[in-house]
Scaffold this motif. Structure first.
Motif, PDB file in Angstrom:
ATOM      1  N   VAL A   1      23.935  91.460 -70.086  1.00  0.00           N
ATOM      2  CA  VAL A   1      24.958  90.720 -69.334  1.00  0.00           C
ATOM      3  C   VAL A   1      24.305  89.893 -68.233  1.00  0.00           C
ATOM      4  O   VAL A   1      23.532  90.428 -67.424  1.00  0.00           O
ATOM      5  CB  VAL A   1      26.002  91.685 -68.729  1.00  0.00           C
ATOM      6  N   PRO A   2      24.591  88.604 -68.170  1.00  0.00           N
ATOM      7  CA  PRO A   2      23.930  87.715 -67.188  1.00  0.00           C
ATOM      8  C   PRO A   2      24.546  87.782 -65.788  1.00  0.00           C
ATOM      9  O   PRO A   2      25.076  86.801 -65.269  1.00  0.00           O
ATOM     10  CB  PRO A   2      24.121  86.321 -67.816  1.00  0.00           C
ATOM     11  N   TYR A   3      24.479  88.961 -65.171  1.00  0.00           N
ATOM     12  CA  TYR A   3      24.969  89.084 -63.800  1.00  0.00           C
ATOM     13  C   TYR A   3      24.023  88.334 -62.856  1.00  0.00           C
ATOM     14  O   TYR A   3      22.806  88.521 -62.940  1.00  0.00           O
ATOM     15  CB  TYR A   3      25.012  90.550 -63.362  1.00  0.00           C
ATOM     16  N   PRO A   4      24.539  87.543 -61.926  1.00  0.00           N
ATOM     17  CA  PRO A   4      23.666  86.863 -60.961  1.00  0.00           C
ATOM     18  C   PRO A   4      23.097  87.823 -59.912  1.00  0.00           C
ATOM     19  O   PRO A   4      22.147  87.496 -59.225  1.00  0.00           O
ATOM     20  CB  PRO A   4      24.596  85.836 -60.290  1.00  0.00           C
ATOM     21  N   VAL A   5      23.716  88.996 -59.775  1.00  0.00           N
ATOM     22  CA  VAL A   5      23.240  89.995 -58.818  1.00  0.00           C
ATOM     23  C   VAL A   5      23.031  91.326 -59.543  1.00  0.00           C
ATOM     24  O   VAL A   5      23.507  91.516 -60.664  1.00  0.00           O
ATOM     25  CB  VAL A   5      24.243  90.193 -57.653  1.00  0.00           C
ATOM     26  N   HIS A   6      22.326  92.229 -58.881  1.00  0.00           N
ATOM     27  CA  HIS A   6      22.019  93.529 -59.483  1.00  0.00           C
ATOM     28  C   HIS A   6      23.261  94.428 -59.492  1.00  0.00           C
ATOM     29  O   HIS A   6      23.842  94.688 -58.440  1.00  0.00           O
ATOM     30  CB  HIS A   6      20.897  94.182 -58.682  1.00  0.00           C
ATOM     31  N   MET A   7      23.672  94.859 -60.669  1.00  0.00           N
ATOM     32  CA  MET A   7      24.793  95.781 -60.794  1.00  0.00           C
ATOM     33  C   MET A   7      24.266  97.191 -61.076  1.00  0.00           C
ATOM     34  O   MET A   7      23.259  97.361 -61.776  1.00  0.00           O
ATOM     35  CB  MET A   7      25.729  95.345 -61.924  1.00  0.00           C
ATOM     36  N   GLU A   8      24.952  98.195 -60.543  1.00  0.00           N
ATOM     37  CA  GLU A   8      24.478  99.582 -60.644  1.00  0.00           C
ATOM     38  C   GLU A   8      25.583 100.510 -61.153  1.00  0.00           C
ATOM     39  O   GLU A   8      26.171 101.286 -60.374  1.00  0.00           O
ATOM     40  CB  GLU A   8      23.973 100.045 -59.278  1.00  0.00           C
ATOM     41  N   PRO A   9      25.877 100.451 -62.445  1.00  0.00           N
ATOM     42  CA  PRO A   9      26.931 101.318 -62.983  1.00  0.00           C
ATOM     43  C   PRO A   9      26.629 102.798 -62.826  1.00  0.00           C
ATOM     44  O   PRO A   9      27.544 103.622 -62.784  1.00  0.00           O
ATOM     45  CB  PRO A   9      27.005 100.908 -64.457  1.00  0.00           C
ATOM     46  N   ASN A  10      25.341 103.156 -62.709  1.00  0.00           N
ATOM     47  CA  ASN A  10      24.977 104.566 -62.486  1.00  0.00           C
ATOM     48  C   ASN A  10      25.559 105.082 -61.169  1.00  0.00           C
ATOM     49  O   ASN A  10      25.981 106.235 -61.068  1.00  0.00           O
ATOM     50  CB  ASN A  10      23.456 104.727 -62.495  1.00  0.00           C
ATOM     51  N   LEU A  11      25.623 104.212 -60.158  1.00  0.00           N
ATOM     52  CA  LEU A  11      26.213 104.617 -58.877  1.00  0.00           C
ATOM     53  C   LEU A  11      27.728 104.738 -58.970  1.00  0.00           C
ATOM     54  O   LEU A  11      28.337 105.546 -58.259  1.00  0.00           O
ATOM     55  CB  LEU A  11      25.832 103.619 -57.781  1.00  0.00           C
ATOM     56  N   VAL A  12      28.328 103.928 -59.845  1.00  0.00           N
ATOM     57  CA  VAL A  12      29.773 104.034 -60.074  1.00  0.00           C
ATOM     58  C   VAL A  12      30.105 105.388 -60.698  1.00  0.00           C
ATOM     59  O   VAL A  12      31.077 106.042 -60.323  1.00  0.00           O
ATOM     60  CB  VAL A  12      30.265 102.881 -60.991  1.00  0.00           C
ATOM     61  N   ILE A  13      29.260 105.818 -61.623  1.00  0.00           N
ATOM     62  CA  ILE A  13      29.437 107.132 -62.271  1.00  0.00           C
ATOM     63  C   ILE A  13      29.350 108.247 -61.221  1.00  0.00           C
ATOM     64  O   ILE A  13      30.146 109.165 -61.189  1.00  0.00           O
ATOM     65  CB  ILE A  13      28.388 107.345 -63.380  1.00  0.00           C
ATOM     66  N   GLU A  14      28.352 108.123 -60.341  1.00  0.00           N
ATOM     67  CA  GLU A  14      28.176 109.111 -59.268  1.00  0.00           C
ATOM     68  C   GLU A  14      29.390 109.130 -58.344  1.00  0.00           C
ATOM     69  O   GLU A  14      29.831 110.192 -57.910  1.00  0.00           O
ATOM     70  CB  GLU A  14      26.909 108.790 -58.465  1.00  0.00           C
ATOM     71  N   PHE A  15      29.942 107.951 -58.056  1.00  0.00           N
ATOM     72  CA  PHE A  15      31.107 107.858 -57.189  1.00  0.00           C
ATOM     73  C   PHE A  15      32.268 108.643 -57.772  1.00  0.00           C
ATOM     74  O   PHE A  15      32.894 109.458 -57.085  1.00  0.00           O
ATOM     75  CB  PHE A  15      31.506 106.384 -56.997  1.00  0.00           C
ATOM     76  N   TYR A  16      32.576 108.408 -59.056  1.00  0.00           N
ATOM     77  CA  TYR A  16      33.718 109.081 -59.670  1.00  0.00           C
ATOM     78  C   TYR A  16      33.438 110.565 -59.903  1.00  0.00           C
ATOM     79  O   TYR A  16      34.367 111.372 -59.937  1.00  0.00           O
ATOM     80  CB  TYR A  16      34.108 108.388 -60.966  1.00  0.00           C
ATOM     81  N   ALA A  17      32.178 110.929 -60.068  1.00  0.00           N
ATOM     82  CA  ALA A  17      31.846 112.347 -60.269  1.00  0.00           C
ATOM     83  C   ALA A  17      32.104 113.158 -58.993  1.00  0.00           C
ATOM     84  O   ALA A  17      32.402 114.353 -59.061  1.00  0.00           O
ATOM     85  CB  ALA A  17      30.373 112.477 -60.666  1.00  0.00           C
ATOM     86  N   GLN A  18      32.017 112.482 -57.828  1.00  0.00           N
ATOM     87  CA  GLN A  18      32.131 113.190 -56.554  1.00  0.00           C
ATOM     88  C   GLN A  18      33.461 112.954 -55.861  1.00  0.00           C
ATOM     89  O   GLN A  18      33.725 113.548 -54.807  1.00  0.00           O
ATOM     90  CB  GLN A  18      30.998 112.766 -55.639  1.00  0.00           C
ATOM     91  N   ASN A  19      34.297 112.070 -56.413  1.00  0.00           N
ATOM     92  CA  ASN A  19      35.554 111.742 -55.734  1.00  0.00           C
ATOM     93  C   ASN A  19      36.750 111.845 -56.669  1.00  0.00           C
ATOM     94  O   ASN A  19      36.655 111.523 -57.820  1.00  0.00           O
ATOM     95  CB  ASN A  19      35.482 110.315 -55.159  1.00  0.00           C
TER      96      ASN A  19
END
Length: 206
Positions: A188-206
């Motif tokens: 995916v040609p995102y112009p900025v760095h995306m971090e879906p791994n952190l999104v997973i961590e967010f939902y795992a803890q909230n």
């Protein structure tokens, strides 16, 4: 300034990044956040703060979709076998408004949502006006005949700042695109760095 344009600029300023890679982003002029306290020195961001930011950035990129919608997409990714982060990106890229944006039928993902909502798009020959509609591999997405000469459409095709990714085949002379495969994060040609791994961590803890 329209509400949608205003939203675009606010998201860029809030994130402190030009998340769509647009030449007119206010972040290109000033990287600090909005408001009277925007220039204050930033303290160290907590793990929760980093996770929340990653989620907001990904949500914002796809047109600032609602938390309810985003959580539902995440839940769908979590239910499938494989890397949840990669699956999350794949599901986001399969949204009809995302495909319309990627195919360069419109200039922004916000415009893509409106374009679909107004009934300008056909999927496999049938009109679909739901931006969150999930496209399947091999689906043909087409601008309906009456809409093919719209000025905004013709201008979007000429935009130099982004290219059509290789998982979508497009014939701009006919305004037809084919979604050939579901991409992973690196596709995916995102112009900025995306971090879906952190999104997973967010939902795992909230």
């Amino acid at each position: 300034m329209t509400k949608r344009t205003s939203a675009k600029y606010k998201i860029d300023r809030r994130m402190g990044e030009n998340i769509w890679g647009r030449p007119k982003s206010p972040v290109n002029r000033r990287e600090y956040g909005p408001g009277q306290h925007g220039q204050r020195r930033k303290g160290k961001v907590s793990d929760f703060g980093l996770q929340l930011r990653a989620k907001q950035k990904l949500k914002g990129y796809y047109g600032d979709i609602t938390e309810k919608q985003f959580r539902r997409i995440f839940a769908d990714a979590e239910r499938q076998r494989g890397d949840t982060g990669e699956l999350l990106i794949g599901l986001l890229e399969r949204r009809l408004d995302a495909v319309v944006y990627r195919a360069k039928f419109v200039a922004t993902v916000f415009a893509a949502r409106q374009f679909v909502n107004h009934g300008h798009v056909l999927v496999n020959g049938r009109r679909v006006n739901i931006p969150s509609y999930r496209v399947k591999e091999g689906d043909v997405i087409e601008v309906r005949e009456k809409s093919k000469q719209m000025t905004a459409l013709l201008e979007a095709v000429q935009l130099p700042e982004r290219d059509v990714p290789d998982y979508i085949e497009v014939d701009h002379s006919k305004m037809v695109a084919t979604f050939t495969r579901t991409p992973g994060l690196s596709d995916v040609p995102y112009p900025v760095h995306m971090e879906p791994n952190l999104v997973i961590e967010f939902y795992a803890q909230n």
